[in-house]
Design a protein around this motif. Sequence first.
Motif, PDB file in Angstrom:
ATOM      1  N   SER A   1       0.834  -1.212   0.000  1.00  0.00           N
ATOM      2  CA  SER A   1       0.000   0.000   0.000  1.00  0.00           C
ATOM      3  C   SER A   1       0.862   1.252   0.000  1.00  0.00           C
ATOM      4  N   ASN A   2       1.896   1.249   0.819  1.00  0.00           N
ATOM      5  CA  ASN A   2       2.785   2.407   0.865  1.00  0.00           C
ATOM      6  C   ASN A   2       3.480   2.611  -0.479  1.00  0.00           C
ATOM      7  N   ARG A   3       3.864   1.459  -1.102  1.00  0.00           N
ATOM      8  CA  ARG A   3       4.518   1.560  -2.406  1.00  0.00           C
ATOM      9  C   ARG A   3       3.557   2.140  -3.453  1.00  0.00           C
ATOM     10  N   GLN A   4       2.278   1.728  -3.398  1.00  0.00           N
ATOM     11  CA  GLN A   4       1.292   2.254  -4.348  1.00  0.00           C
ATOM     12  C   GLN A   4       1.067   3.751  -4.145  1.00  0.00           C
ATOM     13  N   LEU A   5       0.974   4.183  -2.854  1.00  0.00           N
ATOM     14  CA  LEU A   5       0.793   5.606  -2.580  1.00  0.00           C
ATOM     15  C   LEU A   5       1.989   6.420  -3.073  1.00  0.00           C
ATOM     16  N   GLU A   6       3.187   5.897  -2.816  1.00  0.00           N
ATOM     17  CA  GLU A   6       4.384   6.588  -3.291  1.00  0.00           C
ATOM     18  C   GLU A   6       4.405   6.674  -4.815  1.00  0.00           C
ATOM     19  N   ALA A   7       3.959   5.573  -5.465  1.00  0.00           N
ATOM     20  CA  ALA A   7       3.942   5.576  -6.934  1.00  0.00           C
ATOM     21  C   ALA A   7       2.936   6.602  -7.460  1.00  0.00           C
TER      22      ALA A   7
ATOM     23  N   TYR B   1       1.789   9.338  -5.901  1.00  0.00           N
ATOM     24  CA  TYR B   1       2.303  10.689  -5.646  1.00  0.00           C
ATOM     25  C   TYR B   1       3.405  11.030  -6.641  1.00  0.00           C
ATOM     26  N   GLY B   2       4.225  10.061  -6.938  1.00  0.00           N
ATOM     27  CA  GLY B   2       5.284  10.299  -7.906  1.00  0.00           C
ATOM     28  C   GLY B   2       4.739  10.587  -9.291  1.00  0.00           C
ATOM     29  N   GLU B   3       3.645   9.885  -9.662  1.00  0.00           N
ATOM     30  CA  GLU B   3       3.045  10.138 -10.977  1.00  0.00           C
ATOM     31  C   GLU B   3       2.471  11.551 -11.055  1.00  0.00           C
ATOM     32  N   LEU B   4       1.820  11.997  -9.965  1.00  0.00           N
ATOM     33  CA  LEU B   4       1.284  13.358  -9.966  1.00  0.00           C
ATOM     34  C   LEU B   4       2.402  14.394 -10.111  1.00  0.00           C
ATOM     35  N   GLN B   5       3.472  14.171  -9.378  1.00  0.00           N
ATOM     36  CA  GLN B   5       4.587  15.110  -9.470  1.00  0.00           C
ATOM     37  C   GLN B   5       5.181  15.114 -10.879  1.00  0.00           C
ATOM     38  N   SER B   6       5.332  13.934 -11.460  1.00  0.00           N
ATOM     39  CA  SER B   6       5.931  13.884 -12.793  1.00  0.00           C
ATOM     40  C   SER B   6       5.019  14.491 -13.836  1.00  0.00           C
ATOM     41  N   THR B   7       3.666  14.343 -13.650  1.00  0.00           N
ATOM     42  CA  THR B   7       2.721  14.950 -14.609  1.00  0.00           C
ATOM     43  C   THR B   7       2.831  16.463 -14.583  1.00  0.00           C
ATOM     44  N   ASN B   8       2.907  17.030 -13.387  1.00  0.00           N
ATOM     45  CA  ASN B   8       3.038  18.479 -13.267  1.00  0.00           C
ATOM     46  C   ASN B   8       4.338  18.971 -13.896  1.00  0.00           C
TER      47      ASN B   8
END
Length: 612
Positions: A421-427, A429-436
């Motif tokens: 679950s933590n890995r999915q949340l990190e992934a 959040y990382g996708e949102l940051q990379s999209t921006n």
Amino acid sequence: MVEQTDEAFESLLVYLRDSRGFDFTGYKRTSLMRRVRHRMAQIGCETFENYLDVLQAQPAEFAALFNTILINVTTFFRDIEAWDVIRDDVIPRILAERAPGESIRIWSAGCASGQEAYTLAMLLAEALGQDDFRQRVKIYATDVDEDALTEARAATYDAKAVESVPPELLTKYFDQVNGRYVFRKDLRRAVIFGRNDLVKDAPISRVDLLVCRNALMYLNADTQRNVLSRLHFALAPNGTLFLGHAEMLLSHTDRFVPQDMKNRIFRKVLGNYVPRDPVDPPSAAPDRHGELNGLAPIRELAFRASPVAQLVVTGEDTVAMINQQAETTFGLSNRDIGRLLRDLEISYRPVELRAYIEQAKVERRSARIQDVQYLRPGSDPVWFEIHINPLVDTDNGLLGVSIVFFDITSTRALLDKLVDSNRQLEAAYGELQSTNEELETTNEELQSTVEELETTNEELQSTNEELETMNEELQSTNDELHTINDTLRERSAELDEARTFLGSLVDSVARGMVVVDREMRVVVWNRDCEEMWGLRSDETVGASLTSLDIGLPMESIRPLIGNAFVDAAGGEVVVDAVNRRGKHTSVRVTCSAFRSAEGSVTGALLFMEPRA
């Protein structure tokens, strides 16, 4: 025989050390003097002073003396019962402690003519399979006797020497060549021979099994202590030392503990070894006030009913107790009580326990093995955390070891879910940051694209000009290459002419001419040698002169060559030989040093001339 003084004998040993590099000062004086006197009696020498004069006047005597001192007595599978223990217990334990593909290092110290090293090679090849053996195993075989090492590297033995090899192994690992048995070349590459003096040379390190049989018995106590320190350093943790029947190590229990005393097999001590005292009987324990009667059955039932799998072994690794959960989980039963732990599957599956048990016994400290997976046939994997606790009395005497298997499967599953679950949340959040970041960079890229298109046209124009210039340079380079090629052809022709001239010069010498390097390998073999001994140049160049099957007595020639390496003036000798036609003839052999262009001695030059 006249009684000799210790001073005269010590002077002889010092001369051997300073003149030839063999330091026998650490050997036991009684056995060493007996062997030297034996050689002196063979040549009719009465005193050590006289024998020292003989050595100074006759360098060839060194070889005979060393062969007398260094008794290279060895056979395949010598003391077969001890080798059975190496095959059945030691090698399987080494393999169990090594990960698949991890290298295995063996040292045969005092290997003599190689039988011991090749015995080790056969046992390891049988245990691993030949492919894994070639990839994983290195056997370092050392001795101080160069002649013995030369024989060992050849790996060829007569029928008598291989009588002790089991027939199935003889067929599998030896090839028959000209009536002799030659160890297989593809497996021989794993055995590395080299000179090593146990007394003064640095030991080989990180060795899993060290075989040093009947070498320590010739050394005095101080030298033995020094050598054993080197052997202890050479062994890897939990490494095994295999000695000869005459060697006990009774005074070195701080470094080694016996694994099989009868066959002189020892294990390296981890850290500071504490000798185990005999366990006091239960009656010797102090009485406790308020002790309740009849608690033994209750304790036994509580141990049996514990929901945690548990075993107890004695200080000698005998299984003393097994509870019901351990029986159910690992397929054990009451019939296994009284057996050695190493005979049970649980000693190495799901994890190798024996090293941790030994550490707990020696250090008197608990050990914990985390995240151990156990795969049961037809069931889901089970995860354990294993606790290994030494059981000691009030005097810190070892009574046994408790092994407890805590089932952490559910905790592990929950932890895995949390991690996922933590890995999915990190992934996410990382996708949102990379999209921006991508949106921000896209605008910048669009702006720069216009500028890049404007400059691209200018770059293309300049590139065209560069290509035209490059074409002119390539044409010029091509002309230069043609010139260089012509020069190389001329040089090649000159080299061929020089090589032909040199060959003609060597073949025009009206005597047999041989040049050998410092390892006694043939470098030059002229036409008169071919006529004299019946071997062509292509059959001899690169081969050892002493291994050639010709009628020239090498025992007379070898000292002459050795002297040329030391005394550049060389010498000559007349020997009785048999030429290629089988005719006995007398041959004068003249030997001198062969020097390089820099003046260093790189080999020896021999001229052979039949005498009328």
